[in-house]
Design a protein around this motif. Sequence first.
Motif, mmCIF file in Angstrom:
data_model
loop_
_atom_site.group_PDB
_atom_site.id
_atom_site.type_symbol
_atom_site.label_atom_id
_atom_site.label_comp_id
_atom_site.label_asym_id
_atom_site.label_seq_id
_atom_site.Cartn_x
_atom_site.Cartn_y
_atom_site.Cartn_z
ATOM 1 N N ARG A 167 -4.868 6.479 -0.688
ATOM 2 C CA ARG A 167 -4.289 5.061 -0.555
ATOM 3 C C ARG A 167 -4.558 4.223 -1.765
ATOM 4 N NH1 ARG A 167 -3.169 5.621 4.981
ATOM 5 N NH2 ARG A 167 -4.916 6.603 6.113
ATOM 6 N N THR A 168 -3.228 3.619 -2.309
ATOM 7 C CA THR A 168 -3.172 2.946 -3.433
ATOM 8 C C THR A 168 -2.824 1.652 -2.973
ATOM 9 O OG1 THR A 168 -3.062 4.921 -4.773
ATOM 10 C CG2 THR A 168 -2.732 2.598 -5.894
ATOM 11 N N SER A 169 -3.545 0.482 -3.354
ATOM 12 C CA SER A 169 -2.677 -0.892 -3.024
ATOM 13 C C SER A 169 -3.255 -1.705 -4.206
ATOM 14 C CB SER A 169 -3.483 -1.470 -2.042
ATOM 15 O OG SER A 169 -4.761 -1.844 -2.104
ATOM 16 N N THR A 182 -7.921 1.944 -5.037
ATOM 17 C CA THR A 182 -7.609 3.293 -4.886
ATOM 18 C C THR A 182 -8.700 3.855 -3.830
ATOM 19 O OG1 THR A 182 -6.266 3.706 -6.575
ATOM 20 C CG2 THR A 182 -6.739 5.419 -5.430
ATOM 21 N N GLU A 193 0.726 -1.167 0.071
ATOM 22 C CA GLU A 193 -0.009 -0.149 0.057
ATOM 23 C C GLU A 193 0.836 1.225 -0.101
ATOM 24 O OE1 GLU A 193 -3.972 0.692 2.155
ATOM 25 O OE2 GLU A 193 -2.340 1.667 3.390
ATOM 26 N N SER A 250 -0.483 5.499 7.473
ATOM 27 C CA SER A 250 0.035 4.277 7.122
ATOM 28 C C SER A 250 -0.476 3.231 8.037
ATOM 29 C CB SER A 250 1.324 4.196 6.586
ATOM 30 O OG SER A 250 2.215 4.165 7.879
ATOM 31 N N THR A 274 0.382 5.519 0.227
ATOM 32 C CA THR A 274 -0.218 6.639 0.676
ATOM 33 C C THR A 274 0.269 7.750 0.164
ATOM 34 O OG1 THR A 274 -0.655 5.418 2.740
ATOM 35 C CG2 THR A 274 -1.184 7.902 2.859
#
Length: 174
Positions: A85-87, A91, A68, A137, A70
């Motif tokens: 937040r991108t995982s 998103t 992830e 995070s 941030t």
Amino acid sequence: MSIETNTPERLELELAIPRFILWFVMLPVLPITLIGLANLIGGEILTALVLLVGLNGAFLAGYIALSERTRLRLDAGSGLVSIIRTSRLGTRQRDYPLEALDSAELDRSHTSREDRSTSKVVLVFRNTRPATRVPLSRWGVSGDGPGQVANDINAWLRRHFGGEQTAPASQPSS
């Protein structure tokens, strides 16, 4: 952590675990997969399922959680604090009013040894009682990285809000 933009109008930074650490997390997957396939071919179905599904699933879940990223954007023009937040799963973005952001603090957690601790950066918003604390995070790290992030955010807030508050309000008379 990397600072993308640091101007009086915008602070934009990204928090992420370094990629080489993610590769170390995934390193055991290949041997476990090979051993699992060998057990499957040898007729050990239950052992193969535990190795292929259980352990590899745990490593994959850890990889997804640790991958992830941030992105924090403090934008004076729009008056928003954006946390993006991108995982691997997608998103998510949350926006908060910039004028409600009070500061950035460190949330410290101590391990069994008192001389070692991990920290994560938490944004403190004063528009609710008790104050809303939003972690940047899900994971904490040791070292001075989180402290530097908090210092950069607090310095930008001081420059932004300090400049507005100390500006002269009256015009000179003629």
